[in-house]
Write an enzyme that holds these catalytic residues in place. Structure first.
Site, PDB file in Angstrom:
ATOM      1  N   SER A 143     -42.853   0.652 118.628  1.00 14.28           N
ATOM      2  CA  SER A 143     -41.932   0.954 119.728  1.00 14.28           C
ATOM      3  C   SER A 143     -41.684  -0.322 120.511  1.00 14.28           C
ATOM      4  O   SER A 143     -42.474  -1.273 120.414  1.00 14.28           O
ATOM      5  CB  SER A 143     -42.592   1.991 120.645  1.00 14.28           C
ATOM      6  N   TYR A 156     -48.780   6.006 126.834  1.00 14.64           N
ATOM      7  CA  TYR A 156     -47.910   5.734 125.684  1.00 14.64           C
ATOM      8  C   TYR A 156     -47.993   4.263 125.280  1.00 14.64           C
ATOM      9  O   TYR A 156     -48.110   3.934 124.103  1.00 14.64           O
ATOM     10  CB  TYR A 156     -46.465   6.122 126.018  1.00 14.64           C
TER      11      TYR A 156
HETATM   12  N1  LIG Z   1     -37.063   8.099 120.401  1.00 13.04           N
HETATM   13  C1  LIG Z   1     -37.379   6.925 120.950  1.00 13.04           C
HETATM   14  O1  LIG Z   1     -36.793   6.478 121.958  1.00 13.04           O
HETATM   15  C2  LIG Z   1     -38.474   6.090 120.331  1.00 13.04           C
HETATM   16  C3  LIG Z   1     -38.558   4.734 120.695  1.00 13.04           C
HETATM   17  C4  LIG Z   1     -39.553   3.960 120.146  1.00 13.04           C
HETATM   18  C5  LIG Z   1     -40.446   4.509 119.248  1.00 13.04           C
HETATM   19  N2  LIG Z   1     -40.354   5.836 118.917  1.00 13.04           N
HETATM   20  C6  LIG Z   1     -41.343   6.376 117.976  1.00 13.04           C
HETATM   21  O2  LIG Z   1     -40.661   6.891 116.844  1.00 13.04           O
HETATM   22  C7  LIG Z   1     -41.501   7.866 116.217  1.00 13.04           C
HETATM   23  C8  LIG Z   1     -40.628   9.063 115.862  1.00 13.04           C
HETATM   24  O3  LIG Z   1     -40.227   9.717 117.065  1.00 13.04           O
HETATM   25  P1  LIG Z   1     -38.785  10.347 117.278  1.00 13.04           P
HETATM   26  O4  LIG Z   1     -38.238   9.718 118.482  1.00 13.04           O
HETATM   27  O5  LIG Z   1     -38.026  10.322 116.037  1.00 13.04           O
HETATM   28  O6  LIG Z   1     -39.207  11.841 117.717  1.00 13.04           O
HETATM   29  P2  LIG Z   1     -38.956  13.266 117.055  1.00 13.04           P
HETATM   30  O7  LIG Z   1     -39.733  14.209 117.902  1.00 13.04           O
HETATM   31  O8  LIG Z   1     -37.520  13.510 116.863  1.00 13.04           O
HETATM   32  O9  LIG Z   1     -39.674  13.147 115.627  1.00 13.04           O
HETATM   33  C9  LIG Z   1     -41.084  13.172 115.508  1.00 13.04           C
HETATM   34  C10 LIG Z   1     -41.491  14.198 114.463  1.00 13.04           C
HETATM   35  O10 LIG Z   1     -42.926  14.215 114.405  1.00 13.04           O
HETATM   36  C11 LIG Z   1     -43.363  15.555 114.329  1.00 13.04           C
HETATM   37  N3  LIG Z   1     -44.709  15.649 114.851  1.00 13.04           N
HETATM   38  C12 LIG Z   1     -45.136  15.433 116.126  1.00 13.04           C
HETATM   39  N4  LIG Z   1     -46.460  15.648 116.205  1.00 13.04           N
HETATM   40  C13 LIG Z   1     -46.872  15.999 114.963  1.00 13.04           C
HETATM   41  C14 LIG Z   1     -48.127  16.338 114.418  1.00 13.04           C
HETATM   42  N5  LIG Z   1     -49.241  16.335 115.151  1.00 13.04           N
HETATM   43  N6  LIG Z   1     -48.194  16.643 113.101  1.00 13.04           N
HETATM   44  C15 LIG Z   1     -47.077  16.641 112.322  1.00 13.04           C
HETATM   45  N7  LIG Z   1     -45.861  16.334 112.791  1.00 13.04           N
HETATM   46  C16 LIG Z   1     -45.769  16.012 114.103  1.00 13.04           C
HETATM   47  C17 LIG Z   1     -42.362  16.334 115.161  1.00 13.04           C
HETATM   48  O11 LIG Z   1     -42.356  17.720 114.818  1.00 13.04           O
HETATM   49  C18 LIG Z   1     -41.051  15.629 114.817  1.00 13.04           C
HETATM   50  O12 LIG Z   1     -40.398  16.257 113.734  1.00 13.04           O
HETATM   51  C19 LIG Z   1     -42.641   8.146 117.193  1.00 13.04           C
HETATM   52  O13 LIG Z   1     -43.790   7.449 116.761  1.00 13.04           O
HETATM   53  C20 LIG Z   1     -42.145   7.552 118.501  1.00 13.04           C
HETATM   54  O14 LIG Z   1     -43.201   7.139 119.323  1.00 13.04           O
HETATM   55  C21 LIG Z   1     -39.377   6.627 119.425  1.00 13.04           C
END
Ligand SMILES: NC(=O)c1ccc[n+]([C@@H]2O[C@H](COP(=O)([O-])OP(=O)(O)OC[C@H]3O[C@@H](n4cnc5c(N)ncnc54)[C@H](O)[C@@H]3O)[C@@H](O)[C@H]2O)c1
Length: 270
Positions: A143, A156
């Site tokens: 991130s 976080y």
């Molecule tokens: N969205 C942002 O702004 C952003 C920015 C930087 C980093 N990230 C990182 O990107 C990654 C993906 O996040 P996203 O934004 O796509 O979110 P999202 O919630 O759309 O996708 C995450 C997925 O992980 C699944 N999940 C969560 N906990 C789980 C568990 N314990 N077991 C199995 N599945 C689980 C959720 O059901 C979901 O489908 C994360 O690591 C997040 O920290 C996101």
């Protein structure tokens, strides 16, 4: 022929957001994918969209058994595992250690470290032998919060710096057979949810009021990023043809947060 023809990938958290975009892009490039996600409907959606190319496991990525089942399914269904992509994650919605009660802090720390860090370790452990056998690769989702402050609260940020440490350590431990890298997205419109232990489970990042303006104004390229914007970075790192000499690195896909100015955010902005 696609970039990943004949290869198999396990994507944890591949049911939504960045993970879903990775699955779609990898399948488009010829890969087969096993997806581990805790939300059953997201797994059915994927299986419907991609047919035989994707096999899902509904399970909690913070448990050893779910990770083990996902790797077993990849080997049983597709006969090999070439790449592990970890996309599971939750966010703390700027929770402050100053205002949290000590017992809330305790529970929140446990929850976020389990999901954002331990699940990545468990997936790596489960996939270890198969990846060594295939000379495969691992890609962790970091991130902007793995580099800079204020992309969340200390819970976080600490969890995401820990994953950055994991890139370096696992790249060392798995060399010379397996490459380990990270992709560090900036703020992206997804369903990223909050912490259950803090009563934030109903929150979704993309539904946060004013989020698009906040994102656009926060990066020099003035972008509101979507999950698909990061998929190319994962493809590059997953393809040994494109990146066979690359390990222990992180691709920042964040609209240029590292080149923010001090007096002005970006050179062309007044
Ligand atoms: N969205 C942002 O702004 C952003 C920015 C930087 C980093 N990230 C990182 O990107 C990654 C993906 O996040 P996203 O934004 O796509 O979110 P999202 O919630 O759309 O996708 C995450 C997925 O992980 C699944 N999940 C969560 N906990 C789980 C568990 N314990 N077991 C199995 N599945 C689980 C959720 O059901 C979901 O489908 C994360 O690591 C997040 O920290 C996101």
């Amino acid at each position: 022929m696609g970039l990943l023809e004949g290869r198999t990938t396990l994507v944890t958290g591949g049911g939504s957001g960045i993970g879903r975009a990775v699955v779609d892009a990898f399948v488009h490039e010829g890969a087969r994918a096993v997806v581990l996600d805790v939300v059953a409907e997201r797994i059915s959606d994927l299986e419907q969209a991609h047919g035989d190319q994707v096999a899902g496991v509904v399970g909690d990525a913070t448990t050893w058994s779910a990770n083990q089942s996902a790797v077993a399914l990849a080997l049983e269904r597709y006969g090999r595992l070439d790449c592990l992509v970890c996309c599971v994650g939750i966010w703390d919605y700027f929770a402050s250690i100053q205002t949290l009660e000590p017992d809330q802090l305790d529970a929140a720390f446990q929850e976020i470290m389990d999901v954002n860090v331990k699940s990545y370790m468990l997936a790596t452990k489960a996939a270890w032998d198969a990846l060594v056998e295939s000379n495969g690769s691992v890609i962790y989702t970091l991130s902007n919060s793995s580099f800079y402050p204020n992309g969340g609260g200390p819970l976080y940020i600490a969890s995401k710096w820990a994953t950055r440490g994991l890139v370096i350590e696992m790249a060392f431990e798995l060399a010379p057979r397996v490459r380990v890298n990270g992709v560090a997205p900036g703020g992206t419109l997804t369903n990223l949810r909050g912490l259950r232990s803090l009563g934030q489970e109903g929150l979704r990042l993309r539904e946060t009021p004013g989020i698009e303006d906040l994102m656009r104004q926060g990066n020099p390229l003035q972008l509101v990023l979507n999950p698909e914007d990061h998929a190319g970075a994962y493809l590059y790192l997953a393809s040994p043809e494109l990146s066979r000499g690359v390990t222990g690195t992180v691709i920042n896909s964040d609209g240029g947060l590292g080149v923010r100015g001090i007096a002005r955010l970006a050179g062309l902005l007044t």
